[in-house]
Design a protein around this motif. Structure first.
Motif, PDB file in Angstrom:
ATOM      1  N   PRO A  34       0.801  -1.233   0.000  1.00 15.47           N
ATOM      2  CA  PRO A  34       0.000   0.000   0.000  1.00 15.47           C
ATOM      3  C   PRO A  34       0.832   1.281   0.000  1.00 15.47           C
ATOM      4  CG  PRO A  34      -0.865  -1.563   1.607  1.00 15.47           C
ATOM      5  CD  PRO A  34       0.459  -2.086   1.159  1.00 15.47           C
ATOM      6  N   LEU A  35       2.120   1.183   0.274  1.00 11.54           N
ATOM      7  CA  LEU A  35       2.963   2.380   0.257  1.00 11.54           C
ATOM      8  C   LEU A  35       3.189   2.890  -1.166  1.00 11.54           C
ATOM      9  CD1 LEU A  35       5.647   1.317   2.895  1.00 11.54           C
ATOM     10  CD2 LEU A  35       3.614   2.721   3.250  1.00 11.54           C
ATOM     11  N   PHE A  36       2.888   2.054  -2.155  1.00 14.85           N
ATOM     12  CA  PHE A  36       3.019   2.449  -3.557  1.00 14.85           C
ATOM     13  C   PHE A  36       1.644   2.872  -4.080  1.00 14.85           C
ATOM     14  CE2 PHE A  36       6.642  -0.255  -2.827  1.00 14.85           C
ATOM     15  CZ  PHE A  36       7.667   0.356  -3.535  1.00 14.85           C
ATOM     16  N   ALA A  37       1.581   4.056  -4.641  1.00 14.72           N
ATOM     17  CA  ALA A  37       0.290   4.580  -5.097  1.00 14.72           C
ATOM     18  C   ALA A  37      -0.096   4.044  -6.470  1.00 14.72           C
ATOM     19  CB  ALA A  37       0.344   6.112  -5.132  1.00 14.72           C
ATOM     20  N   ARG A  38       0.881   3.657  -7.274  1.00  9.41           N
ATOM     21  CA  ARG A  38       0.595   3.241  -8.649  1.00  9.41           C
ATOM     22  C   ARG A  38       0.518   1.719  -8.765  1.00  9.41           C
ATOM     23  NH1 ARG A  38       4.731   7.341 -11.902  1.00  9.41           N
ATOM     24  NH2 ARG A  38       3.809   9.298 -11.120  1.00  9.41           N
ATOM     25  N   THR A  39      -0.418   1.278  -9.583  1.00  8.67           N
ATOM     26  CA  THR A  39      -0.658  -0.160  -9.742  1.00  8.67           C
ATOM     27  C   THR A  39       0.555  -0.863 -10.340  1.00  8.67           C
ATOM     28  OG1 THR A  39      -3.016   0.267 -10.070  1.00  8.67           O
ATOM     29  CG2 THR A  39      -2.184  -1.892 -10.759  1.00  8.67           C
ATOM     30  N   ARG A  40       1.214  -0.219 -11.304  1.00  8.37           N
ATOM     31  CA  ARG A  40       2.370  -0.849 -11.947  1.00  8.37           C
ATOM     32  C   ARG A  40       3.502  -1.088 -10.946  1.00  8.37           C
ATOM     33  NH1 ARG A  40       2.715   2.534 -17.671  1.00  8.37           N
ATOM     34  NH2 ARG A  40       0.814   1.676 -18.594  1.00  8.37           N
ATOM     35  N   SER A  41       3.703  -0.142 -10.052  1.00  5.14           N
ATOM     36  CA  SER A  41       4.739  -0.311  -9.030  1.00  5.14           C
ATOM     37  C   SER A  41       4.377  -1.453  -8.081  1.00  5.14           C
ATOM     38  CB  SER A  41       4.913   0.985  -8.239  1.00  5.14           C
ATOM     39  OG  SER A  41       5.257   2.049  -9.091  1.00  5.14           O
ATOM     40  N   GLN A  42       3.113  -1.549  -7.725  1.00  5.33           N
ATOM     41  CA  GLN A  42       2.665  -2.634  -6.860  1.00  5.33           C
ATOM     42  C   GLN A  42       2.852  -3.990  -7.533  1.00  5.33           C
ATOM     43  OE1 GLN A  42      -1.401  -1.546  -6.003  1.00  5.33           O
ATOM     44  NE2 GLN A  42      -0.827  -0.192  -4.314  1.00  5.33           N
ATOM     45  N   LEU A  43       2.538  -4.057  -8.823  1.00  5.03           N
ATOM     46  CA  LEU A  43       2.719  -5.318  -9.563  1.00  5.03           C
ATOM     47  C   LEU A  43       4.191  -5.696  -9.647  1.00  5.03           C
ATOM     48  CD1 LEU A  43       0.172  -4.896 -12.504  1.00  5.03           C
ATOM     49  CD2 LEU A  43       0.029  -6.499 -10.591  1.00  5.03           C
ATOM     50  N   CYS A  44       5.037  -4.710  -9.885  1.00  3.59           N
ATOM     51  CA  CYS A  44       6.478  -4.968  -9.944  1.00  3.59           C
ATOM     52  C   CYS A  44       6.976  -5.535  -8.622  1.00  3.59           C
ATOM     53  CB  CYS A  44       7.218  -3.678 -10.287  1.00  3.59           C
ATOM     54  SG  CYS A  44       9.010  -3.839 -10.322  1.00  3.59           S
ATOM     55  N   LEU A  45       6.546  -4.929  -7.535  1.00  2.09           N
ATOM     56  CA  LEU A  45       6.939  -5.407  -6.207  1.00  2.09           C
ATOM     57  C   LEU A  45       6.457  -6.838  -5.971  1.00  2.09           C
ATOM     58  CD1 LEU A  45       7.950  -5.093  -3.293  1.00  2.09           C
ATOM     59  CD2 LEU A  45       5.811  -3.928  -2.753  1.00  2.09           C
ATOM     60  N   LEU A  46       5.207  -7.110  -6.295  1.00  2.00           N
ATOM     61  CA  LEU A  46       4.639  -8.439  -6.064  1.00  2.00           C
ATOM     62  C   LEU A  46       5.325  -9.505  -6.921  1.00  2.00           C
ATOM     63  CD1 LEU A  46       0.853  -7.518  -5.816  1.00  2.00           C
ATOM     64  CD2 LEU A  46       2.313  -8.373  -3.975  1.00  2.00           C
ATOM     65  N   LEU A  47       5.613  -9.173  -8.169  1.00  2.00           N
ATOM     66  CA  LEU A  47       6.272 -10.137  -9.058  1.00  2.00           C
ATOM     67  C   LEU A  47       7.664 -10.497  -8.542  1.00  2.00           C
ATOM     68  CD1 LEU A  47       5.267  -8.772 -12.579  1.00  2.00           C
ATOM     69  CD2 LEU A  47       4.608 -10.973 -11.604  1.00  2.00           C
ATOM     70  N   LEU A  48       8.424  -9.483  -8.154  1.00  2.00           N
ATOM     71  CA  LEU A  48       9.788  -9.733  -7.681  1.00  2.00           C
ATOM     72  C   LEU A  48       9.814 -10.431  -6.326  1.00  2.00           C
ATOM     73  CD1 LEU A  48      11.638  -6.451  -8.699  1.00  2.00           C
ATOM     74  CD2 LEU A  48      12.105  -8.752  -9.541  1.00  2.00           C
ATOM     75  N   ALA A  49       8.928 -10.017  -5.429  1.00  2.00           N
ATOM     76  CA  ALA A  49       8.973 -10.515  -4.061  1.00  2.00           C
ATOM     77  C   ALA A  49       8.372 -11.900  -3.897  1.00  2.00           C
ATOM     78  CB  ALA A  49       8.252  -9.537  -3.127  1.00  2.00           C
ATOM     79  N   THR A  50       7.524 -12.331  -4.829  1.00  2.00           N
ATOM     80  CA  THR A  50       6.847 -13.626  -4.671  1.00  2.00           C
ATOM     81  C   THR A  50       7.270 -14.676  -5.689  1.00  2.00           C
ATOM     82  OG1 THR A  50       4.982 -12.922  -6.050  1.00  2.00           O
ATOM     83  CG2 THR A  50       4.817 -12.513  -3.686  1.00  2.00           C
ATOM     84  N   LEU A  51       7.678 -14.236  -6.884  1.00  2.00           N
ATOM     85  CA  LEU A  51       7.952 -15.203  -7.951  1.00  2.00           C
ATOM     86  C   LEU A  51       9.397 -15.151  -8.448  1.00  2.00           C
ATOM     87  CD1 LEU A  51       4.668 -14.818 -10.038  1.00  2.00           C
ATOM     88  CD2 LEU A  51       5.238 -16.595  -8.375  1.00  2.00           C
ATOM     89  N   HIS A  52      10.280 -14.557  -7.690  1.00  2.00           N
ATOM     90  CA  HIS A  52      11.693 -14.538  -8.082  1.00  2.00           C
ATOM     91  C   HIS A  52      12.224 -15.976  -8.090  1.00  2.00           C
ATOM     92  CE1 HIS A  52      15.986 -13.733  -8.053  1.00  2.00           C
ATOM     93  NE2 HIS A  52      15.736 -12.457  -8.295  1.00  2.00           N
ATOM     94  N   PRO A  53      12.956 -16.371  -9.135  1.00  2.00           N
ATOM     95  CA  PRO A  53      13.445 -17.766  -9.227  1.00  2.00           C
ATOM     96  C   PRO A  53      14.265 -18.215  -8.021  1.00  2.00           C
ATOM     97  CG  PRO A  53      13.761 -16.624 -11.312  1.00  2.00           C
ATOM     98  CD  PRO A  53      13.299 -15.594 -10.341  1.00  2.00           C
ATOM     99  N   GLN A  54      15.052 -17.313  -7.452  1.00  2.00           N
ATOM    100  CA  GLN A  54      15.864 -17.669  -6.281  1.00  2.00           C
ATOM    101  C   GLN A  54      14.971 -18.031  -5.094  1.00  2.00           C
ATOM    102  OE1 GLN A  54      18.961 -18.180  -6.162  1.00  2.00           O
ATOM    103  NE2 GLN A  54      19.777 -17.801  -4.128  1.00  2.00           N
TER     104      GLN A  54
END
Length: 289
Positions: A34-54
């Motif tokens: 919720p600290l990110f106001a824009r949807t694209r930034s939120q999606l970027c965060l979610l993609l990296l934080a949950t689906l990173h290969p490592q």
């Protein structure tokens, strides 16, 4: 073993450490997204934080990585209170932090590096609170931590540390391997074409982030606005933890710093947020693929 009794399968019992990791991750993201106001930034965060290969590679192992990372994310969230505009470090919160840090220590000694980075981040996050009050709470948390880990200190110093002298790597190897795991993952060989593309993307993000920092440094109003952001405290913690892992040589085994994947994801999302809309869309498509 409890997990084996519930799910008598060496494959499915790995769900337990994965659940611990993603439970901690869910708590962390619930506060940070919720600290990110824009949807694209939120999606970027979610993609990296949950689906990173490592993260996917090491989330289903019964070794300490998953358990420790999930609990560390919970501890970090409790300590920094990202959703609160004016956080207060109370006595009860300090006591809880001491308990959680002790639990982390019994999982792995890298908690000492975690605690050092967290201490600096706490000082930064609570600088609006009277310094004496913050110092008392931090010392209280440290006292609880030291009392609880005291029975293990002799074993750590006399047995485990001497036996782990082969674990640390040189500074260069530690740095490069840790960077590789963040940019691509240990699951991908460095010379694979996909790894090369991912590394290029990561390098471009770092360059864009550096240019953004220069602009912020020149703009006093923007600088003061960023300085009060809870995201700044999270990124500061991530950078400090990265440096400590590298300097100690533990980055030679990047799974030691699995925590860096979700913790540095907000930094990447912040950088993507500064790009043009078309570049933001391209970055999201690349991350999704």
């Amino acid at each position: 073993h409890l997990a084996w009794r519930i799910l008598p399968s060496f494959r499915w019992m790995n769900l337990f450490p994965a659940l611990v990791l993603y439970a901690g991750l869910a708590v962390f993201l619930f506060q940070v997204v919720p600290l990110f106001a824009r949807t694209r930034s939120q999606l970027c965060l979610l993609l990296l934080a949950t689906l990173h290969p490592q993260l996917l590679l090491w989330s289903t192992t019964f070794r300490w990585y998953s358990w420790w990372t999930g609990l560390a994310l919970l501890t970090l969230t409790l300590a920094l209170q990202p959703r609160k505009p004016q956080p207060i470090l109370t006595t009860s919160r300090a006591l809880t932090l001491g308990l959680l840090l002790a639990a982390l220590f019994y999982l792995n000694y890298i908690t000492l590096l975690f605690a050092a980075a967290l201490g600096v981040a706490i000082s930064f996050r609570y600088r609006s609170q009277p310094p004496k009050s913050v110092l008392v709470r931090v010392l209280l948390a440290a006292s609880v931590f030291l009392v609880l880990i005291a029975p293990q200190l002799h074993t750590m110093l006399a047995v485990h540390i001497p036996a782990s002298r082969a674990q640390p790597y040189g500074l260069v190897v530690s740095t490069l391997r840790l960077l590789q795991s963040i940019a691509t993952s240990e699951a991908c060989l460095p010379w694979h074409p996909l790894a090369f593309v991912a590394a290029t993307f990561f390098a471009a993000l770092c360059l864009a982030g550096s240019l953004t920092l220069l602009r912020i440094a020149r703009n006093r109003a923007h600088r003061s606005q960023v300085s009060v952001s809870p995201l700044a405290a999270i990124v500061l913690f991530g950078l400090l933890f990265f440096l400590l892992v590298v300097v100690t040589g533990l980055g030679g085994k990047p799974r030691n710093a699995l925590l860096l994947i979700p913790v540095l994801a907000p930094a990447a999302a912040l950088i993507v947020e500064t790009l043009r809309p078309r570049l933001q869309t391209a970055a999201l498509l690349f991350l999704a693929l």
